[in-house]
Design an enzyme around this catalytic site. Structure first.
Site, PDB file in Angstrom:
ATOM      1  N   HIS A 447     -91.322  59.351  15.167  1.00 51.74           N
ATOM      2  CA  HIS A 447     -89.912  59.743  15.187  1.00 51.74           C
ATOM      3  C   HIS A 447     -89.442  60.137  16.581  1.00 51.74           C
ATOM      4  CE1 HIS A 447     -90.710  64.132  15.476  1.00 51.74           C
ATOM      5  NE2 HIS A 447     -91.745  63.899  14.693  1.00 51.74           N
ATOM      6  N   CYS A 466     -97.242  64.620  13.624  1.00 51.08           N
ATOM      7  CA  CYS A 466     -96.482  63.379  13.701  1.00 51.08           C
ATOM      8  C   CYS A 466     -96.436  62.865  15.138  1.00 51.08           C
ATOM      9  CB  CYS A 466     -95.068  63.573  13.163  1.00 51.08           C
ATOM     10  SG  CYS A 466     -94.987  63.616  11.357  1.00 51.08           S
TER      11      CYS A 466
END
Length: 545
Positions: A447, A466
């Site tokens: 992301h 992440c």
């Protein structure tokens, strides 16, 4: 050493142990194998063979005819197998795992027999026969699947051990018919060009090790050293830069002075080893320069093993690779790297896991559905201190079914919290303006991030697990390039909406999260990186076990 002693003890009496001295090698093999339980390991000169079932089946199929000798004389084929066992060290494997000491003892014995014009005992030839065949089967499996089972590692390496695909007996028969051990074993290598190039780097390091005379005592740098500083560590660091050819030898007036000439060598070293090339000698630079040839050989061995673990799906023509230890994402299509970007990965106690999963969709202007662990440990304590926290962070409370909940109706002091908190789309959203989804059990994805300045850091192990991407708009453009309607302008608009927009990709693209602290590039140049999660030592210990 224990195996070697057993071998020397049994070497000249093996024909007696196997039976009558006048029998042929084939008779000795039949006697030995038919007296053994195929389900149990065969014992040869004090060593347990690991491929008992395969060995029984292989020799039974050929009526116990020997492979490595003829008429009592070793064939060149046997010498080739011994050579390949020795060469396994360039795969990061230990030749002693394949009985090299015992095999060498037999070879030496046969060489002495040759000089003395004495016949080789059939029992000795049969023992060597079994040792070499067992070595072929064991080496074949380790080259195809790896010696270490990655599913047993302590780290978060969520890739199961590869299944055996090759038939080692058929491969052995092929090698025999072609009289070519090397090419057939090589067929088991991972289908990545970086594997063979990595072997060559390991070979070069091994040659360099033979002439290494440097003192590799670890140099400690308590505070950063800049040009013009004087430091006791400088002479050793200068010598190492010259050893690795980052710096030519030159006249030094003050050995302890960090001069401008050495500065150029430091920057070249930093750039080559994935560091910020600022010329400042800090902890990472000193650690890199503390690595002796033997340390780098071990690091290369660990990573060649990791390449052997990778599943066949990684060999697809189109894939996305994230090397966590290199803080980099690469999009590869038809063997060409079409996109590369810096990434931020999980910090030491929130390590990014290692796994593969297919990317299937993109979410523009995403909500951040905050994990329960972060909600309880970070968000709720912050709300208790600051009642306006949710509003300031553009967050909202919802039920598990997605219905809005008025924050003023929530008892924030209660231990029970049956709700979820999410951050609404916008520039302050922790996921940034877009996320790339490859559904997995780890809830990890790629992301954007509003914290752009973090990409300038050298050590980018900073997230909760992440993968944060530096240039997400360009990445989205490449992934959607098959649809002409997705212009850069349209992508920018999608990234600045008030609500989520989900776009399914026209095909699923494999995403591979790797952890490689060494690889060789397309030019065969070695690349070494810091072991940010301290994972190399465990693999190395298992390789040497």
């Amino acid at each position: 050493m224990k195996n070697l002693l057993f071998g020397l003890i049994y070497l000249f009496s093996s024909s007696v142990l196997l039976g009558f001295q006048g029998s042929s090698v084939s008779d000795q093999l039949r006697l030995k194998l038919e007296s053994e339980n195929p389900q149990e390991n065969i014992l040869v000169a004090g060593k347990e063979l690991q491929s008992g079932v395969d060995i029984h089946r292989f020799y039974a199929d050929r009526n116990f005819q020997e492979v490595w000798s003829k008429d009592g004389i070793l064939l060149e084929f046997a010498y080739e197998m011994r050579f390949e066992i020795k060469q396994s060290r360039f795969d990061g494997l230990n030749p002693e795992d394949y009985g090299l000491a015992l095999i060498e003892a037999f070879f030496q014995s046969f060489e002495k027999n040759k000089e003395a014009k004495k016949a080789n005992e059939p029992g000795d030839l049969a023992n060597l026969e079994l040792l070499l065949t067992d070595a072929f089967f064991e080496l074949a499996e380790d080259l195809e699947r790896g010696k270490v089972d990655p599913s047993q590692l302590k780290g978060d390496w969520d890739i199961d051990r590869k299944p055996q695909r090759a038939n080692y007996s058929e491969l052995f028969k092929k090698a025999i018919s072609e009289k070519d051990i090397r090419r057939n074993l090589e067929s088991l290598y991972p289908k990545f060009t970086i594997y063979k190039r990595g072997r060559e780097v390991l070979r070069a390091l091994d040659e360099r090790l033979k002439t290494d005379t440097l003192d590799w005592k670890a140099v400690r740098v308590d505070k950063s050293i800049k040009v013009g500083d004087s430091n006791n560590a400088i002479p050793a660091l200068r010598e190492r830069l010259q050893y690795w050819d980052y710096l030519s030898k030159y006249q030094v007036n003050d050995p302890k002075l960090y001069d401008s000439t050495m500065y150029q060598g430091v920057m070249a070293f930093q750039k080559k080893n994935g560091m910020e090339p600022d010329g400042v000698i800090g902890k990472n630079t000193a650690t890199g320069l503390n690595a002796s040839p033997s340390i780098l050989i071990d690091k290369a061995a660990v990573n060649l093993e990791r390449l052997r673990w990778l599943p066949d799906t990684v060999q697809n023509l189109e894939l996305i690779v994230v090397n966590i230890a290199n803080f980099q994402l690469d999009y590869i299509n038809k063997l060409d790297t079409l996109f590369s970007s810096k990434v931020i990965v999980g910090k030491l106690y929130h390590e990014s896991p290692i796994f593969t999963a297919p990317m299937s969709y993109i979410v523009f202007s995403p909500y951040w559905n905050i994990p329960n662990s972060i909600t309880r440990k970070e968000i709720i304590p912050a709300i208790r201190k600051n009642p306006n926290y949710l509003k300031q962070k553009n967050m909202e409370v919802i039920t598990t079914s997605g219905k809005y909940v008025d924050p003023s109706s929530v008892n924030w002091s209660s231990k029970s919290f049956p709700y979820l908190i999410r951050q609404k789309p916008g520039g302050s959203n922790s996921l940034g303006l877009v996320k790339f989804m490859f559904p997995n059990s780890h809830s990890v994805y790629i992301h954007d991030t509003p914290a752009r300045s973090l990409f300038e850091k050298e050590d980018r192990a900073l997230s909760h697990g992440c993968i944060r991407l530096q240039n997400p708009a360009k990445f989205a453009e490449i992934l959607l390039s098959g649809d002409g309607s997705w212009t850069p302008e349209k992508i920018d608009q999608a990234m600045h909406r008030d609500s989520e927009m989900i776009v399914n990709l026209p095909r699923k693209i494999p995403v591979v999260l790797l952890y490689l602290t060494f690889w060789a590039d397309s030019k065969g140049q070695a690349n070494f990186r810091q072991d940010i999660y301290n994972r190399d030592a465990e693999v190395l210990a298992l390789l040497k076990k």
